[in-house]
Design an enzyme around this catalytic site. Structure first.
Site, PDB file in Angstrom:
ATOM      1  N   ASP A 174       0.879  -1.167   0.000  1.00 43.56           N
ATOM      2  CA  ASP A 174       0.000   0.000   0.000  1.00 43.56           C
ATOM      3  C   ASP A 174       0.916   1.215   0.000  1.00 43.56           C
ATOM      4  O   ASP A 174       2.098   1.125   0.290  1.00 43.56           O
ATOM      5  CB  ASP A 174      -0.949  -0.016   1.214  1.00 43.56           C
ATOM      6  CG  ASP A 174      -2.137   0.923   1.003  1.00 43.56           C
ATOM      7  OD1 ASP A 174      -2.100   1.729   0.049  1.00 43.56           O
ATOM      8  OD2 ASP A 174      -3.107   0.857   1.787  1.00 43.56           O
TER       9      ASP A 174
HETATM   10  C1  BGC Z   1      -5.016   3.346   0.077  1.00 41.70           C
HETATM   11  C2  BGC Z   1      -5.164   2.309  -1.004  1.00 41.70           C
HETATM   12  C3  BGC Z   1      -5.054   2.973  -2.341  1.00 41.70           C
HETATM   13  C4  BGC Z   1      -3.709   3.690  -2.436  1.00 41.70           C
HETATM   14  C5  BGC Z   1      -3.466   4.381  -3.764  1.00 41.70           C
HETATM   15  C6  BGC Z   1      -3.766   4.186  -0.098  1.00 41.70           C
HETATM   16  O1  BGC Z   1      -3.756   5.244   0.783  1.00 41.70           O
HETATM   17  O2  BGC Z   1      -4.997   2.724   1.342  1.00 41.70           O
HETATM   18  O3  BGC Z   1      -6.396   1.646  -0.875  1.00 41.70           O
HETATM   19  O4  BGC Z   1      -5.215   2.044  -3.367  1.00 41.70           O
HETATM   20  O5  BGC Z   1      -3.672   4.678  -1.408  1.00 41.70           O
HETATM   21  O6  BGC Z   1      -4.211   5.502  -3.897  1.00 41.70           O
END
Ligand code: BGC
Length: 748
Positions: free
Chosen positions: A265
């Protein structure tokens, strides 16, 4: 002389360049061999605006992988996810044309359909839009378990049950990937609260982890092959999931057989060599510091080249699947099928709405409606954060009811529309809202007795919408978000009082991101429809259900408790914590005099007793049980069958529509298992589910179920394996976990 040297130099350069192997699906090992450590260290770290040569392709892009022209390696483009392609809001291209994508119903509604076909079709449309917009991978589905009703991202996720979550996620993935786009099943694992989401430690025993928090992913990987799995931000039992070898390699790869890429993530700098060794393959959003860390770790021996090579291989395997690689000349249209997909968004939204109460008022006959509640005129289509979708419009309940032939109270319409517009203008002008975060929830108006009295006399029926939204980086709180606010409650009470005194009925529509308290007021109105966050076509879909154009067939994917404190582990969640930063890490709670419990760490004291597993086993009363939902028709179950066939349990049941209108029935297959070697087991657990097609009155369908015998077992942590007890089981059919329609014994 100079010219000759230059010529020789060019010749050498050409020779070197042409000697470079170009990537193809069959020569990945050769490319890995040809790449320098520096190139490898660049490839596994996300490519972003801080990187030289970065040209943003698509405003709103979640992340890119590093391109290497000399090896014929393009960037893979990743976009959020999961309920539609997340473009930068208000994005206009160079010619000034605005671009939008479809906002589909959110995860809860999709799961509430109990229909894989719904998830598949939606996934397919989202896959098409991903490619239309020039991206390769959609960052979804979000499939964390609904451990607690207050998690701010619950709306993106599916259920409190891992079988429902895992199977719906798989259908979504299969739908997306059939188009040639990829997916990211996220967030692995035990990422169940947003408060201190980057550094919170989810603490639980091995049985709980296996039976609940990795179980959905296990089922999902059995039924689909997502191109990527996203490793979550949080820690699990003291170890960041992204740094956990036992989780990413042991469980995910070796046990669950995942063959794709693990993307982190969007994390900052952590222990890069440890992450790589554990099984993280691609670092997103990506920092040059991580590349440097990889190189220095290779040098000082804390990172083995084999770990880096595995990650490089996984990135290259992702690249060769991507459209960016397969169709280098592909020019994205930037024009998704907004019209076709809006139709699909409307149909699917109606499939997952759950009718909670109906005392003979629904479906409504064409009539004069007094429409209360600001969100009747300003529907909340989706939540905030990564899942926010910038869509072309949101269909409103007021407009949809008028289209369906209803007359609305003009005074209320004028008041609420003006109020909604005023709040929006105030938020925009005073920069109180960030357009990136989606539609804000609006406070309910306090109406005068005179206004309500006038509405009673001029309308035949009242409809009230109550709205709730939430999103990334903040959990909901008990007061005001789980509980109805005073003015919402008084609106329901006063409208019910006025309309009932005149012999007229009241319907409440819940436009909500997650569970709210209903027990204290649900008996007041004559009908309650849970419409969730239903996407851009939500207004139409709500009207479709209210008017009977569609028969409700959604069933709750989670329990609605009577009281928040009735849930197991209620105290083990930051249920009334309001961060002063309204965001992110609460890294040093002690410095602010806060108890670190539920901020730095959360003990999953309830163990496996999440949701219905707790309520059913301990006989705790609920407002609405898991699997609950009403219909405009009724169904009879007959001829239940269950037997063992080799390593599978196969079962079937005949469902007949015995009511007056066409409808669909969702059916859960629950099992009560003997204890075997275990001191305790949930009273009943969902093992399979299905949904009928639209059955006309009198029509029947036999639903068939099949699942591995091993799924009947429990995880024995003492010997790290699943154990299936011998003895007498009971198999139940029916969606409502408390009131199954048929049952029969079964022995192993
Ligand atoms: C989120 C993810 C997301 C990623 C990209 C993160 O902060 O937890 O779910 O896909 O950002 O935007």
């Amino acid at each position: 002389m100079k010219t000759k040297a230059f010529f020789l130099c060019c010749l050498f350069a050409t020779a070197v360049l042409s000697a470079q192997p170009k990537l193809n699906p069959n020569n990945i090992p050769e490319i890995v061999k040809a790449m320098s450590p520096q190139e490898k260290a660049l490839l596994v770290v996300g490519f972003n605006s801080a990187c030289e040569g970065y040209t943003p392709t698509l405003p709103g892009t979640g992340g890119l992988t590093h391109p290497f022209e000399k090896y014929g390696i393009p960037s893979v483009v990743m976009m959020d996810g999961p309920v539609g392609v997340r473009l930068e809001p208000d994005w206009h291209d160079g010619l000034g044309e605005a671009h939008f994508t479809t906002c589909f119903p959110t995860g809860l509604l999709t799961a509430a359909s109990w229909d894989r076909e719904v998830a598949f079709r939606m996934g397919h449309a989202i896959g098409e839009e991903t490619l239309d917009m020039g991206a390769d991978v959609i960052l979804g589905p979000g499939m964390n378990l609904l451990r607690n009703p207050l998690n701010g991202r619950n709306f993106e996720y599916f259920s409190e049950d891992p079988v429902l979550s895992g199977s719906i996620a798989a259908a979504y993935i299969n739908g997306v990937q059939e188009t040639g786009a990829g997916t990211s099943a996220k967030h692995f694992a035990a990422n169940n609260q947003e408060t201190n989401r980057l550094d919170g430690d989810s603490r639980m025993d091995a049985r709980t982890l296996r039976e609940l928090y990795t179980r959905g992913f296990e089922i999902c990987l059995r039924e689909s092959e997502p191109w990527t799995v996203m490793a979550s931000y949080n820690l699990l039992n003291g170890e960041y999931t992204q740094e956990s070898y036992s989780l990413l390699t042991g469980i995910l790869r070796e046990e669950f057989g995942f063959r794709g890429l693990v993307v982190t993530d969007w994390t900052g700098m952590r222990n890069t060599p440890l992450q790589l060794h554990a099984g993280s393959d691609l670092f997103m959003g990506g920092m040059y510091k991580q590349t440097e860390h990889i190189l220095s770790s290779l040098e000082d021996g804390s990172l083995q080249m084999a770990d880096l090579d595995r990650a490089v291989t996984k990135v290259l395997e992702l690249v060769v699947k991507s459209v960016s690689f397969r169709l280098p000349d592909f020019v994205p249209s930037l024009k998704p099928d907004l019209e076709g997909h809006a139709k699909l968004a409307r149909e699917t939204a109606a499939e997952g709405m759950v009718l909670l109460e109906n005392k003979g008022v629904l479906p409504l006959r064409p009539s004069r409606v007094a429409l209360f509640g600001v969100h009747s005129y300003d529907l909340i289509p989706g939540g905030n954060g990564a899942a926010f979708v910038s869509c072309p419009y949101v269909s409103q309940v007021n407009d949809a009811l008028k289209e369906a032939g209803f007359t609305l109270d003009p005074q209320l319409e004028k008041l609420y529309k003006g109020y909604a517009a005023f709040i929006d203008a105030d938020l925009t002008l005073n920069h109180k809202v960030n357009v990136h975060v989606g539609q804000p929830q609006k406070k309910e108006l306090e109406l005068t007795p005179r206004l309500i009295g006038e509405a009673v006399s001029s309308a035949d029926v009242a409809v009230i919408t109550i709205g709730r939204t939430s999103g990334e980086a903040r959990d909901r709180v008990l007061d005001k978000e789980f509980l109805l606010q005073e003015n919402e409650k008084s609106l329901i009470e006063r409208v019910c009082e006025g309309f009932h005194a005149a012999g007229k009925k009241v319907v409440v529509v819940l436009n909500i991101c997650g569970v709210v308290e209903t027990a204290s007021w649900k008996q007041l109105p004559d009908a309650v429809l849970c419409a969730w966050l239903p996407g851009e076509e939500g207004g139409h879909a709500i009207a479709d259900i209210l008017t009977g154009r569609a028969t409700p067939s959604g069933r709750l994917p989670m329990t609605f408790p009577v009281d928040y404190f009735d849930i197991a582990g209620a105290e083990d969640f930051p249920y009334n914590f309001i961060s002063d930063k309204a965001n992110e890490s609460v890294v040093h709670p002690e410095r602010r005099g806060l108890d670190p419990k539920n901020l730095m760490y959360t003990d999953y004291t309830e163990g496996i007793y999440v949701g219905y597993r707790h309520f059913l086993t301990r006989g705790v009363e609920v407002a609405y049980p898991f699997g609950y939902g009403l219909s405009y028709t009724s169904f009879e179950y007959s001829a239940p069958v269950v037997k063992r066939q080799g390593k599978q349990v196969v079962a079937s049941v005949k469902v007949t529509n015995v009511g007056p209108v066409a409808g669909k029935e969702a059916v859960g297959l629950y099992v009560h298992a003997p204890l075997g070697n275990f001191a305790d087991k949930p009273e009943r657990e969902l093992k399979a589910f299905g949904k009928t097609r639209l059955l006309q009155p009198g029509e029947s369908q036999v639903l068939e179920f099949s699942f591995p015998v091993q799924d009947l077992g429990s995880y024995n942590a003492a010997c790290s394996r699943w154990e299936t007890a011998k003895g007498k089981y009971t198999v139940y059919f029916g969606a409502d976990c408390q009131a199954p329609a048929a049952s029969l014994p079964f022995s192993l």
